[in-house]
Design a protein around this motif. Structure first.
Motif, mmCIF file in Angstrom:
data_model
loop_
_atom_site.group_PDB
_atom_site.id
_atom_site.type_symbol
_atom_site.label_atom_id
_atom_site.label_comp_id
_atom_site.label_asym_id
_atom_site.label_seq_id
_atom_site.Cartn_x
_atom_site.Cartn_y
_atom_site.Cartn_z
ATOM 1 N N ILE A 7 -3.476 3.966 -1.536
ATOM 2 C CA ILE A 7 -2.682 3.938 -0.313
ATOM 3 C C ILE A 7 -1.430 4.771 -0.567
ATOM 4 O O ILE A 7 -0.538 4.371 -1.311
ATOM 5 C CB ILE A 7 -2.311 2.498 0.076
ATOM 6 C CG1 ILE A 7 -3.565 1.647 0.292
ATOM 7 C CG2 ILE A 7 -1.411 2.505 1.318
ATOM 8 C CD1 ILE A 7 -4.411 2.035 1.473
ATOM 9 N N LEU A 8 -1.366 5.960 0.026
ATOM 10 C CA LEU A 8 -0.208 6.836 -0.170
ATOM 11 C C LEU A 8 0.974 6.383 0.676
ATOM 12 O O LEU A 8 2.130 6.560 0.279
ATOM 13 C CB LEU A 8 -0.582 8.276 0.177
ATOM 14 C CG LEU A 8 -1.748 8.872 -0.621
ATOM 15 C CD1 LEU A 8 -2.054 10.280 -0.129
ATOM 16 C CD2 LEU A 8 -1.441 8.882 -2.109
ATOM 17 N N PRO A 31 10.017 -4.613 -3.100
ATOM 18 C CA PRO A 31 9.728 -3.174 -3.039
ATOM 19 C C PRO A 31 8.435 -2.856 -2.283
ATOM 20 O O PRO A 31 8.265 -1.732 -1.809
ATOM 21 C CB PRO A 31 9.619 -2.764 -4.507
ATOM 22 C CG PRO A 31 9.381 -4.028 -5.265
ATOM 23 C CD PRO A 31 10.073 -5.111 -4.492
ATOM 24 N N ARG A 32 7.548 -3.825 -2.134
ATOM 25 C CA ARG A 32 6.299 -3.571 -1.418
ATOM 26 C C ARG A 32 6.495 -3.495 0.094
ATOM 27 O O ARG A 32 5.572 -3.174 0.825
ATOM 28 C CB ARG A 32 5.256 -4.628 -1.783
ATOM 29 C CG ARG A 32 4.811 -4.479 -3.239
ATOM 30 C CD ARG A 32 3.666 -5.397 -3.608
ATOM 31 N NE ARG A 32 3.195 -5.090 -4.966
ATOM 32 C CZ ARG A 32 2.174 -5.687 -5.573
ATOM 33 N NH1 ARG A 32 1.507 -6.638 -4.938
ATOM 34 N NH2 ARG A 32 1.817 -5.340 -6.789
ATOM 35 N N ASN A 33 7.698 -3.810 0.548
ATOM 36 C CA ASN A 33 8.014 -3.634 1.966
ATOM 37 C C ASN A 33 8.559 -2.242 2.283
ATOM 38 O O ASN A 33 8.688 -1.902 3.458
ATOM 39 C CB ASN A 33 9.046 -4.676 2.411
ATOM 40 C CG ASN A 33 8.409 -6.013 2.732
ATOM 41 O OD1 ASN A 33 7.319 -6.080 3.289
ATOM 42 N ND2 ASN A 33 9.098 -7.095 2.372
ATOM 43 N N ARG A 34 8.851 -1.444 1.282
ATOM 44 C CA ARG A 34 9.341 -0.078 1.533
ATOM 45 C C ARG A 34 8.126 0.819 1.765
ATOM 46 O O ARG A 34 7.351 1.067 0.849
ATOM 47 C CB ARG A 34 10.180 0.432 0.366
ATOM 48 C CG ARG A 34 10.805 1.796 0.615
ATOM 49 C CD ARG A 34 11.677 2.245 -0.543
ATOM 50 N NE ARG A 34 12.875 1.436 -0.657
ATOM 51 C CZ ARG A 34 14.008 1.668 0.019
ATOM 52 N NH1 ARG A 34 14.079 2.689 0.855
ATOM 53 N NH2 ARG A 34 15.053 0.894 -0.148
ATOM 54 N N THR A 258 1.399 3.336 -2.982
ATOM 55 C CA THR A 258 0.860 3.578 -4.334
ATOM 56 C C THR A 258 -0.207 2.544 -4.721
ATOM 57 O O THR A 258 -0.702 2.593 -5.848
ATOM 58 C CB THR A 258 1.934 3.632 -5.436
ATOM 59 O OG1 THR A 258 2.448 2.311 -5.696
ATOM 60 C CG2 THR A 258 3.066 4.594 -5.059
ATOM 61 N N MET A 259 -0.592 1.627 -3.845
ATOM 62 C CA MET A 259 -1.625 0.637 -4.147
ATOM 63 C C MET A 259 -2.940 1.332 -4.482
ATOM 64 O O MET A 259 -3.418 2.179 -3.723
ATOM 65 C CB MET A 259 -1.823 -0.285 -2.944
ATOM 66 C CG MET A 259 -2.866 -1.362 -3.106
ATOM 67 S SD MET A 259 -3.106 -2.217 -1.493
ATOM 68 C CE MET A 259 -3.909 -3.728 -2.015
ATOM 69 N N ARG A 260 -3.538 1.001 -5.625
ATOM 70 C CA ARG A 260 -4.842 1.539 -6.015
ATOM 71 C C ARG A 260 -5.893 0.442 -5.858
ATOM 72 O O ARG A 260 -5.692 -0.694 -6.295
ATOM 73 C CB ARG A 260 -4.826 2.042 -7.459
ATOM 74 C CG ARG A 260 -6.221 2.492 -7.921
ATOM 75 C CD ARG A 260 -6.221 3.033 -9.324
ATOM 76 N NE ARG A 260 -7.577 3.125 -9.832
ATOM 77 C CZ ARG A 260 -8.100 4.158 -10.486
ATOM 78 N NH1 ARG A 260 -7.348 5.226 -10.715
ATOM 79 N NH2 ARG A 260 -9.345 4.145 -10.920
ATOM 80 N N ILE A 261 -7.011 0.796 -5.245
ATOM 81 C CA ILE A 261 -8.092 -0.142 -4.989
ATOM 82 C C ILE A 261 -9.380 0.439 -5.560
ATOM 83 O O ILE A 261 -9.800 1.521 -5.172
ATOM 84 C CB ILE A 261 -8.250 -0.385 -3.475
ATOM 85 C CG1 ILE A 261 -6.952 -0.940 -2.890
ATOM 86 C CG2 ILE A 261 -9.407 -1.328 -3.199
ATOM 87 C CD1 ILE A 261 -6.628 -0.397 -1.537
#
Length: 263
Positions: A7-8, A31-34, A258-261
């Motif tokens: 997720i970019l 920081p995951r809300n930015r 930056t989430m990688r799945i």
């Protein structure tokens, strides 16, 4: 080699924080809300596909260390999904050749109107050191095509204020739903006849809007499609990361930049 996605950008058009609403309902200490504007990268055993070109694309590609692409898919022509397209010129320069882009006919017409200098042809490669060189390919909902052996089915979506398209990869390995208000029976039939592994759905606001599905509508579609896993994407400042985690089943995860799945 592996199949995975990154997720970019997990944000809607204003990003989070936004100029007008700031952090809104989002906890600024998390920081995951930015969130940057939405964009997603897929890698299928080295076949690299970008979905939408966010206005934040340059920094997204740098942060994810993405330097080559086999193709770019477009969901629709709103600025938060399209207007980073000029940053693809750097991919042209790195790879010293054209880059194939895939979109519905209405999006292709808009790209040619707004960004005519980008467009090349399969038989002609521009001087990529000085000019972008993108080759546009038309897609049609319900008609599967391939990029490097990856099978991709465009999916019809309805109710957004301009036409939008979703994409299914490898017969259900991943399904990406972009901005929509409702899904037609033709799309539901395709999805319900497969075992969907990862379903990416947009939740701009929990209460929904005229052109965007809300949380109740999203949950109803998840129940109908019954995927193994759901990623919630495209969130505005009304959607707090931890609040969504706390109110969701274990197989539903909010996206973050930056989430990688692994697929």
């Amino acid at each position: 080699m592996s199949h995975h996605m990154i997720i970019l950008g997990a944000g809607a058009a204003p990003g989070v924080p936004s100029l007008s609403s700031g952090w809104g309902n989002c906890d600024s200490s998390n920081p995951r809300n930015r969130r940057r504007r939405t964009g997603t990268y897929f890698n299928f055993d080295g076949v690299e596909i970008l979905l939408d070109t966010s206005p934040d694309l340059r920094q997204q590609l740098l942060d994810a260390q993405i330097r080559r692409l086999d193709g770019v898919l477009y969901t629709h022509a709103h600025a938060d999904h399209l207007h980073g397209i000029d940053d693809l010129r750097e991919i042209n320069r790195i790879n010293a050749t054209n880059l194939d882009c895939y979109a519905a006919d209405d999006v292709i017409k808009i790209i040619k109107h707004r960004f005519p200098y980008l467009v090349s042809s399969q038989k002609s490669v521009k001087n990529v050191l000085s000019s972008p060189s993108l080759v546009l390919h038309r897609v049609k909902c319900g008609h599967e095509f391939e990029i490097g052996g990856v099978r991709i089915m465009p999916l019809k979506q309805c109710g957004h204020n301009i036409p939008s398209v979703g994409y299914m990869f490898n017969d259900g390995e991943a399904v990406y739903v972009s901005d929509f208000k409702w899904l037609p029976s033709s799309t539901l039939k395709i999805l319900q006849n497969r075992r969907i592994q990862t379903l990416i759905m947009p939740l701009t606001t929990p209460f929904g809007q005229k052109y965007h599905a809300g949380w109740d509508e999203i949950r109803a579609y998840i129940e109908k499609i019954n995927p193994a896993r759901v990623i919630i994407n495209h969130m505005a400042s009304e959607v707090d990361y931890q609040t969504l985690v706390d109110s969701s089943p274990e197989n539903l995860l909010p996206a973050f930049d930056t989430m990688r799945i692994d697929l």
